[in-house]
Design an enzyme around this catalytic site. Structure first.
Site, PDB file in Angstrom:
ATOM      1  N   GLY A  12      -4.553  -9.760  -2.286  1.00 39.35           N
ATOM      2  CA  GLY A  12      -5.487  -8.648  -2.516  1.00 39.35           C
ATOM      3  C   GLY A  12      -5.683  -7.789  -1.279  1.00 39.35           C
ATOM      4  O   GLY A  12      -5.146  -8.086  -0.200  1.00 39.35           O
ATOM      5  N   CYS A 128     -19.706  -5.220   1.324  1.00 38.01           N
ATOM      6  CA  CYS A 128     -19.246  -4.365   2.435  1.00 38.01           C
ATOM      7  C   CYS A 128     -20.263  -3.292   2.824  1.00 38.01           C
ATOM      8  O   CYS A 128     -20.469  -3.012   4.007  1.00 38.01           O
ATOM      9  CB  CYS A 128     -17.904  -3.734   2.083  1.00 38.01           C
ATOM     10  SG  CYS A 128     -17.773  -3.184   0.394  1.00 38.01           S
ATOM     11  N   GLY A 159     -12.653  -0.179  -1.552  1.00 41.37           N
ATOM     12  CA  GLY A 159     -13.729  -1.105  -1.884  1.00 41.37           C
ATOM     13  C   GLY A 159     -13.544  -1.700  -3.273  1.00 41.37           C
ATOM     14  O   GLY A 159     -14.119  -2.729  -3.602  1.00 41.37           O
ATOM     15  N   ARG A 234     -19.136   6.372  -5.191  1.00 44.50           N
ATOM     16  CA  ARG A 234     -17.689   6.222  -4.899  1.00 44.50           C
ATOM     17  C   ARG A 234     -17.121   7.600  -4.617  1.00 44.50           C
ATOM     18  O   ARG A 234     -17.359   8.532  -5.395  1.00 44.50           O
ATOM     19  CB  ARG A 234     -16.979   5.593  -6.102  1.00 44.50           C
ATOM     20  CG  ARG A 234     -15.523   5.277  -5.856  1.00 44.50           C
ATOM     21  CD  ARG A 234     -15.326   4.052  -4.988  1.00 44.50           C
ATOM     22  NE  ARG A 234     -15.763   2.841  -5.658  1.00 44.50           N
ATOM     23  CZ  ARG A 234     -15.938   1.672  -5.040  1.00 44.50           C
ATOM     24  NH1 ARG A 234     -15.714   1.554  -3.744  1.00 44.50           N
ATOM     25  NH2 ARG A 234     -16.366   0.611  -5.705  1.00 44.50           N
ATOM     26  N   HIS A 241     -16.192   2.936   4.387  1.00 49.51           N
ATOM     27  CA  HIS A 241     -17.420   3.390   3.744  1.00 49.51           C
ATOM     28  C   HIS A 241     -18.265   4.166   4.758  1.00 49.51           C
ATOM     29  O   HIS A 241     -18.354   3.781   5.938  1.00 49.51           O
ATOM     30  CB  HIS A 241     -18.252   2.197   3.257  1.00 49.51           C
ATOM     31  CG  HIS A 241     -17.639   1.440   2.114  1.00 49.51           C
ATOM     32  ND1 HIS A 241     -16.529   1.862   1.417  1.00 49.51           N
ATOM     33  CD2 HIS A 241     -18.015   0.259   1.526  1.00 49.51           C
ATOM     34  CE1 HIS A 241     -16.248   0.985   0.466  1.00 49.51           C
ATOM     35  NE2 HIS A 241     -17.124   0.006   0.513  1.00 49.51           N
TER      36      HIS A 241
HETATM   37  N1  LIG Z   1     -12.467  -4.382  -1.020  1.00 44.89           N
HETATM   38  C1  LIG Z   1     -13.532  -4.464  -0.248  1.00 44.89           C
HETATM   39  O1  LIG Z   1     -13.840  -3.552   0.546  1.00 44.89           O
HETATM   40  C2  LIG Z   1     -14.415  -5.686  -0.306  1.00 44.89           C
HETATM   41  C3  LIG Z   1     -15.405  -5.861   0.670  1.00 44.89           C
HETATM   42  C4  LIG Z   1     -16.242  -6.989   0.618  1.00 44.89           C
HETATM   43  C5  LIG Z   1     -16.071  -7.909  -0.385  1.00 44.89           C
HETATM   44  N2  LIG Z   1     -15.098  -7.715  -1.331  1.00 44.89           N
HETATM   45  C6  LIG Z   1     -14.943  -8.728  -2.375  1.00 44.89           C
HETATM   46  O2  LIG Z   1     -13.744  -9.451  -2.110  1.00 44.89           O
HETATM   47  C7  LIG Z   1     -13.147  -9.874  -3.341  1.00 44.89           C
HETATM   48  C8  LIG Z   1     -11.693  -9.384  -3.373  1.00 44.89           C
HETATM   49  O3  LIG Z   1     -11.684  -7.971  -3.300  1.00 44.89           O
HETATM   50  P1  LIG Z   1     -10.348  -7.134  -3.097  1.00 44.89           P
HETATM   51  O4  LIG Z   1     -10.818  -5.763  -2.839  1.00 44.89           O
HETATM   52  O5  LIG Z   1      -9.422  -7.801  -2.134  1.00 44.89           O
HETATM   53  O6  LIG Z   1      -9.710  -7.207  -4.582  1.00 44.89           O
HETATM   54  P2  LIG Z   1      -8.181  -7.141  -5.047  1.00 44.89           P
HETATM   55  O7  LIG Z   1      -7.385  -6.267  -4.140  1.00 44.89           O
HETATM   56  O8  LIG Z   1      -8.226  -6.799  -6.483  1.00 44.89           O
HETATM   57  O9  LIG Z   1      -7.650  -8.649  -4.867  1.00 44.89           O
HETATM   58  C9  LIG Z   1      -8.079  -9.700  -5.691  1.00 44.89           C
HETATM   59  C10 LIG Z   1      -7.362 -10.980  -5.300  1.00 44.89           C
HETATM   60  O10 LIG Z   1      -7.865 -12.029  -6.121  1.00 44.89           O
HETATM   61  C11 LIG Z   1      -6.763 -12.752  -6.676  1.00 44.89           C
HETATM   62  N3  LIG Z   1      -7.092 -13.308  -7.976  1.00 44.89           N
HETATM   63  C12 LIG Z   1      -7.496 -12.643  -9.095  1.00 44.89           C
HETATM   64  N4  LIG Z   1      -7.667 -13.514 -10.122  1.00 44.89           N
HETATM   65  C13 LIG Z   1      -7.354 -14.735  -9.637  1.00 44.89           C
HETATM   66  C14 LIG Z   1      -7.316 -16.058 -10.198  1.00 44.89           C
HETATM   67  N5  LIG Z   1      -7.638 -16.261 -11.479  1.00 44.89           N
HETATM   68  N6  LIG Z   1      -6.924 -17.071  -9.410  1.00 44.89           N
HETATM   69  C15 LIG Z   1      -6.605 -16.870  -8.110  1.00 44.89           C
HETATM   70  N7  LIG Z   1      -6.595 -15.658  -7.513  1.00 44.89           N
HETATM   71  C16 LIG Z   1      -6.974 -14.615  -8.270  1.00 44.89           C
HETATM   72  C17 LIG Z   1      -5.675 -11.707  -6.795  1.00 44.89           C
HETATM   73  O11 LIG Z   1      -4.419 -12.386  -6.888  1.00 44.89           O
HETATM   74  P3  LIG Z   1      -3.219 -11.925  -7.882  1.00 44.89           P
HETATM   75  O12 LIG Z   1      -2.228 -11.236  -6.985  1.00 44.89           O
HETATM   76  O13 LIG Z   1      -2.701 -13.187  -8.410  1.00 44.89           O
HETATM   77  O14 LIG Z   1      -3.819 -11.031  -8.921  1.00 44.89           O
HETATM   78  C18 LIG Z   1      -5.858 -10.941  -5.502  1.00 44.89           C
HETATM   79  O15 LIG Z   1      -5.220 -11.622  -4.442  1.00 44.89           O
HETATM   80  C19 LIG Z   1     -14.031  -9.308  -4.458  1.00 44.89           C
HETATM   81  O16 LIG Z   1     -14.962 -10.285  -4.860  1.00 44.89           O
HETATM   82  C20 LIG Z   1     -14.764  -8.159  -3.771  1.00 44.89           C
HETATM   83  O17 LIG Z   1     -16.009  -7.878  -4.373  1.00 44.89           O
HETATM   84  C21 LIG Z   1     -14.259  -6.638  -1.307  1.00 44.89           C
END
Ligand SMILES: NC(=O)c1ccc[n+]([C@@H]2O[C@H](COP(=O)([O-])OP(=O)(O)OC[C@H]3O[C@@H](n4cnc5c(N)ncnc54)[C@H](OP(=O)(O)O)[C@@H]3O)[C@@H](O)[C@H]2O)c1
Length: 337
Positions: A12, A128, A159, A234, A241
């Site tokens: 991710g 975040c 995000g 957004r 951000h």
């Molecule tokens: N983006 C930000 O700025 C940010 C900041 C703070 C917190 N967060 C939090 O961090 C988390 C991840 O965010 P992200 O932005 O990195 O999202 P993302 O790019 O959509 O990545 C999600 C990750 O979760 C994995 N995943 C999804 N379903 C799964 C499952 N059933 N089993 C195991 N792995 C699974 C995905 O793997 P696959 O490749 O297998 O789909 C991918 O590696 C979220 O909870 C988000 O709220 C994000």
């Protein structure tokens, strides 16, 4: 040291950066495992110049793992964290699922490092938009006790993960070419637009993202008397951000004092010269671990009020950097025992 570590959600937007952080910060371990869903299991990933096969996340995947850093959607974190804890694996979790659980410390190492020492297996990293705001609030709260915060966010598409970034880039191309694009991460087109809703309706007209900024701020400072009024938006910016923040303090803090307090705080960089056109902007702050502060001025609408502008890389201090710092705190506490 944790001998065997796992990165859950390594493919991710946040997981990818966590891997980079571990390498850059020379995070100690003997064995590393990368876990994901069925979608990515079996694919290859390069880490420290070596190829690794991504493994399927399942309960047994945590056998023999001492530390997991997770960045998955909330329902996935709800399921996997107990699997890990049952196997004596400590989890630092990025998702929103565990943050407000009273048994789970919610940690920003520059603010409440002591909270990390009382964990029962799971530790959470904040949302975040909360992390950069509370870090900027910290020196003002220490100096003058913050009573009230009014914050408006301008949140980047990263995000919303890899798909959020894709929606901005592909949606912008389609818009310029006069073609339709089916958005997946957002309910409306984000290209050449902005969306004044992040998350779902949660509480009296506020969204879930906005209420995270209220509850998480109070939990991190251990002070439910801090009032927060957030509006989360957004915007079509790929990364970082931005936040317009107004704080009202019990004790008056002058603009000059605030500038000094910000500058003396580890993790904050001040960029504040309006006459010279110097202030933080997302395009300049991406890739930096700092929380940037500028446009510091008195709030003309109240006596003890300060207004400022705050920008930070949501994938770094807002997510990956903070999670790895929490893991480093745990290692330091092991060494102190
Ligand atoms: N983006 C930000 O700025 C940010 C900041 C703070 C917190 N967060 C939090 O961090 C988390 C991840 O965010 P992200 O932005 O990195 O999202 P993302 O790019 O959509 O990545 C999600 C990750 O979760 C994995 N995943 C999804 N379903 C799964 C499952 N059933 N089993 C195991 N792995 C699974 C995905 O793997 P696959 O490749 O297998 O789909 C991918 O590696 C979220 O909870 C988000 O709220 C994000």
């Amino acid at each position: 040291m944790f001998e065997s570590i796992a990165i859950v959600g390594a493919t991710g937007a946040v997981g990818n950066l966590i891997c980079q952080m571990l390498e850059q910060r020379r995070f100690p371990y003997k064995k590393i495992t990368f876990l994901s869903s069925q979608r990515s299991a079996g694919k290859r990933l390069t880490f420290k110049g070596e190829q690794h096969t991504i493994e399927l996340m399942c309960p047994e995947a945590f056998d023999g793992i001492d530390l997991a850093i997770g960045s998955t959607p909330d329902p996935v974190a709800a399921e996997f964290c107990p699997w890990a804890v049952e196997r004596n694996c400590v989890v630092v979790d990025e998702s929103g699922y565990w943050r407000m659980d009273p048994k789970v410390p919610l940690v920003v190492p520059e603010i409440n490092p002591e909270a990390a020492l009382n964990h029962q297996g799971i530790l959470s990293s904040p949302n975040c938009s909360t992390t950069q705001m509370v870090l900027a609030m910290k020196p003002l709260h220490d100096a003058g006790k913050i009573r009230r915060v009014v914050v408006s966010t301008y949140q980047a598409t990263s995000g919303a993960g890899v798909q959020g970034q894709e929606d901005l880039i592909a949606g912008s191309r389609a818009f310029l070419d006069g073609q339709d694009y089916a958005h997946k991460a957002f309910n409306y087109p984000i290209a050449f637009n902005l969306i004044p809703q992040i998350g779902s309706l949660k509480h009296e007209g506020y969204t879930s993202e906005e209420m995270k900024m209220v509850y998480e701020t109070q939990k991190i400072f251990g002070d439910d008397s801090i009032k927060v009024c957030p509006t989360c938006v957004r915007v079509p910016v790929e990364n970082c951000h931005s936040e317009s923040i107004l704080v009202e303090t019990e004790k008056k803090i002058s603009v000059a004092e605030a500038r000094e307090l910000f500058a003396a705080t580890p993790g904050i960089k001040v960029l504040d010269d309006l006459a010279a056109g110097e202030y933080p902007m997302p395009a300049d702050c991406s890739g930096d671990d700092a929380v940037f502060v500028g446009r510091i001025r008195e709030d003309l609408s109240c006596d003890n009020g300060l207004a400022f502008w705050c920008v930070s890389d949501n994938l770094r201090k807002g997510a990956a950097t903070n999670a790895v710092q929490i893991a480093e705190l745990l290692i330091k506490s092991q060494a102190a025992v």
